[in-house]
Motif scaffolding. Structure first.
Motif, PDB file in Angstrom:
ATOM      1  N   LYS A   1      51.226  53.919  74.658  1.00 19.72           N
ATOM      2  CA  LYS A   1      50.951  52.429  74.107  1.00 19.72           C
ATOM      3  C   LYS A   1      50.698  51.536  75.419  1.00 19.72           C
ATOM      4  N   LYS A   2      49.962  52.239  76.476  1.00 21.37           N
ATOM      5  CA  LYS A   2      49.612  51.045  77.658  1.00 21.37           C
ATOM      6  C   LYS A   2      48.747  50.045  76.986  1.00 21.37           C
ATOM      7  N   LEU A   3      47.717  50.505  76.123  1.00 24.60           N
ATOM      8  CA  LEU A   3      46.876  49.375  75.820  1.00 24.60           C
ATOM      9  C   LEU A   3      46.698  49.490  74.261  1.00 24.60           C
ATOM     10  N   LYS A   4      46.328  48.459  73.431  1.00 21.85           N
ATOM     11  CA  LYS A   4      45.951  48.330  72.093  1.00 21.85           C
ATOM     12  C   LYS A   4      44.613  49.132  71.821  1.00 21.85           C
ATOM     13  N   LEU A   5      44.257  49.604  70.899  1.00 21.23           N
ATOM     14  CA  LEU A   5      42.866  50.251  70.658  1.00 21.23           C
ATOM     15  C   LEU A   5      41.865  49.304  70.981  1.00 21.23           C
ATOM     16  N   THR A   6      42.093  48.283  70.352  1.00 18.10           N
ATOM     17  CA  THR A   6      41.025  47.145  70.600  1.00 18.10           C
ATOM     18  C   THR A   6      40.881  46.853  72.161  1.00 18.10           C
ATOM     19  N   GLU A   7      41.865  46.619  72.827  1.00 20.78           N
ATOM     20  CA  GLU A   7      41.679  46.569  74.344  1.00 20.78           C
ATOM     21  C   GLU A   7      41.005  47.580  74.911  1.00 20.78           C
ATOM     22  N   VAL A   8      41.161  48.707  74.452  1.00 20.63           N
ATOM     23  CA  VAL A   8      40.382  50.054  75.160  1.00 20.63           C
ATOM     24  C   VAL A   8      39.081  49.836  74.867  1.00 20.63           C
ATOM     25  N   PHE A   9      38.552  49.383  73.739  1.00 20.37           N
ATOM     26  CA  PHE A   9      37.230  49.260  73.552  1.00 20.37           C
ATOM     27  C   PHE A   9      36.462  47.776  74.470  1.00 20.37           C
ATOM     28  N   SER A  10      37.371  46.984  74.411  1.00 18.24           N
ATOM     29  CA  SER A  10      37.026  45.780  75.262  1.00 18.24           C
ATOM     30  C   SER A  10      36.738  46.054  76.623  1.00 18.24           C
ATOM     31  N   HIS A  11      37.766  47.026  77.339  1.00 15.78           N
ATOM     32  CA  HIS A  11      37.702  47.448  78.413  1.00 15.78           C
ATOM     33  C   HIS A  11      36.592  48.380  78.821  1.00 15.78           C
ATOM     34  N   SER A  12      36.276  49.255  77.806  1.00 18.20           N
ATOM     35  CA  SER A  12      35.122  50.356  77.875  1.00 18.20           C
ATOM     36  C   SER A  12      33.734  49.335  78.123  1.00 18.20           C
ATOM     37  N   PHE A  13      33.595  48.391  77.165  1.00 16.60           N
ATOM     38  CA  PHE A  13      32.208  47.652  77.461  1.00 16.60           C
ATOM     39  C   PHE A  13      32.239  47.015  78.845  1.00 16.60           C
ATOM     40  N   GLU A  14      33.270  46.634  79.318  1.00 18.99           N
ATOM     41  CA  GLU A  14      33.320  45.796  80.763  1.00 18.99           C
ATOM     42  C   GLU A  14      33.049  47.045  81.467  1.00 18.99           C
ATOM     43  N   GLY A  15      33.317  48.462  81.428  1.00 20.96           N
ATOM     44  CA  GLY A  15      32.793  49.541  82.159  1.00 20.96           C
ATOM     45  C   GLY A  15      31.331  49.591  82.301  1.00 20.96           C
ATOM     46  N   ILE A  16      31.011  49.433  81.154  1.00 23.57           N
ATOM     47  CA  ILE A  16      29.479  49.612  80.872  1.00 23.57           C
ATOM     48  C   ILE A  16      28.564  48.328  81.488  1.00 23.57           C
ATOM     49  N   ALA A  17      29.259  47.294  81.421  1.00 23.69           N
ATOM     50  CA  ALA A  17      28.598  46.141  81.871  1.00 23.69           C
ATOM     51  C   ALA A  17      28.696  46.146  83.562  1.00 23.69           C
TER      52      ALA A  17
END
Length: 453
Positions: free
Chosen positions: A291-307
């Motif tokens: 429970k480090k991050l919410k699933l929505t936060e995981v997706f947001s950070h994933s797109f930041e990684g792509i960017a």
């Protein structure tokens, strides 16, 4: 000579402006004008589409995006920092931090892309704390990628060249792998570069060029990466604020499980992209479970990684577009035509390395270059009455040189993305040591040419 103009323009602008995207854009436009005249916009778009359609460009963009996601998730979850703090107990001096980085490069020998990403992610924060500048760190990482892979006969590099040798009918004990293993004593360039790297770590070999300048800056001010060198334009400082965290907060297992996953899947599937996807699944699973991050936060950070990889992606696309333009202008054929009359039997392998090494430094195409030159080099070697294996190993050394130095090459791009410095400075950090290796390797092949028959 006209066929050389786009590449010359690219390097002039790279060293003048230090801006990769601008340099490749201008070079590809110049090449398009040479090919199509006033129809250059159509030519430029056609070559860009051809570069994408060839597969390499799309493959690298997807893989860099996956690397970006994984690096970002390990960062925001704190798993990279926990590993760094735990490893800090053992890498508690500057020299130990560099030695561990060097050793990890040898341990992850399966593939150079995997090596670049895993070692960078694992050791970046640790080396920052010891005021090791990112240009020097990038050299350590890149130096133990392809140079290590070619020295281990079960890596992706060894597998590729074994197949190429067999196709060229260069065999020992009936196989291309046998020929590759038999030729390993002539892998001068990777051995020299790794030796230089080790001697730098233990303080015997002096720092040169930008690594020397950046090292002095880091020791005096704590700045490990300047705004000019940083991939995102942010100044990076050595940070020891987390060194006092308690042992319970520094659990390395989550990071290590992720790294073991990516190495294991790579060995089993021989596919780094699949391995990276598997590692992302593992780290997301751990994040959600804890429970480090919410699933929505995981997706947001994933797109930041792509960017975070978009600049590198665009540079790769334009670099491969330039390769397509060079094919159309006939650059390779022109260079081969000019050099063929200069060939001599005893120094043939040295000439092969000197030319192909310079070619891949300026034009790229490490494995591609070997596939282009092997069908030319092997028959000439046979015609000159010299051992073709020596010339084939010269091609391996040349490709390794290109992998560690070509400013728009996939290895330099992946390393610069993981180390978070601009590709130009990643190349510049390696260049003086690679140049020494280049010269000594030419000498090595010259001597070997008079001994090996």
């Amino acid at each position: 000579f006209i066929s050389l103009i786009p590449t010359i323009v690219m390097f002039v602008f790279v060293f003048w402006t230090k801006r990769m995207l601008l340099s490749f854009t201008i070079a590809t436009l110049v090449g398009s004008v040479l090919i199509g005249g006033f129809t250059f916009p159509t030519v430029w778009l056609d070559k860009l589409q051809t570069a994408w359609a060839a597969g390499t460009c799309g493959y690298l963009v997807v893989m860099l995006s996956l690397f970006g996601i994984l690096i970002k998730l390990l960062d925001v979850s704190g798993y990279s920092l926990e590993f760094a703090n735990w490893m800090g107990k053992y890498a508690n001096t500057r020299r130990k931090a560099m030695l561990i980085t060097f050793a990890m490069g040898w341990l992850i020998f399966v593939d150079d892309y995997l090596n670049n990403m895993a070692v960078s992610t694992a050791m970046k924060n640790i080396c920052d704390k010891h005021k090791i500048p990112r240009t020097l760190f990038g050299f350590l990482v890149n130096c133990t990628a392809a140079p290590v892979c070619v020295l281990i006969p079960v890596s992706t590099w060894a597998a590729f060249y074994s197949g190429l040798f067999e196709e060229m009918n260069v065999r020992v004990n009936g196989t291309g792998l046998g020929a590759y293993i038999a030729g390993m004593p002539f892998l001068f360039y990777p051995v020299i570069l790794l030796l230089i790297c080790f001697l730098i770590i233990i303080g015997v070999f002096p720092l040169l060029g930008i690594t020397k300048k950046d090292n002095e800056l880091a020791m005096q001010t704590g700045i490990v990466c300047s705004k000019e060198e940083s991939l995102d334009g942010k100044e990076l400082h050595a940070d020891s604020s987390n060194s006092g965290e308690t042992q319970t907060k520094n659990n390395p297992l989550k990071f290590l499980v992720t790294m073991i996953t990516i190495v294991t899947i790579t060995i089993v599937t021989k596919n780094v992209m699949v391995a990276c996807m598997g590692a992302i699944v593992v780290v997301v699973g751990i994040i959600v479970f804890e429970k480090k991050l919410k699933l929505t936060e995981v997706f947001s950070h994933s797109f930041e990684g792509i960017a975070s990889m978009l600049t590198v992606d665009a540079t790769i696309a334009l670099a491969l577009t330039l390769v397509e333009i060079n094919k159309t202008t006939g650059m390779t054929d022109y260079v081969i035509t000019v050099l063929t009359p200069l060939l001599n039997g005893s120094i043939f392998a040295a000439i092969v390395f000197a030319f192909c090494g310079a070619y891949v430094f300026f034009a790229g195409g490490f494995w591609d270059g070997s596939m282009i030159f092997a069908p030319i080099v092997v028959p000439i070697a046979v015609a000159l009455g010299v051992n073709p294996l020596l010339s084939c190993m010269a091609l391996v050394c040349a490709a390794t040189l290109g992998s560690t130095t070509f400013v728009a090459g996939d290895a330099v791009m992946i390393t610069s993305g993981a180390v978070e410095i601009k590709p130009y400075y990643q190349m510049l950090g390696t260049f003086p040591y690679a140049l020494i290796g280049y010269i000594l390797t030419i000498i090595g092949f010259t001597i070997a040419g008079f001994i090996v028959k």
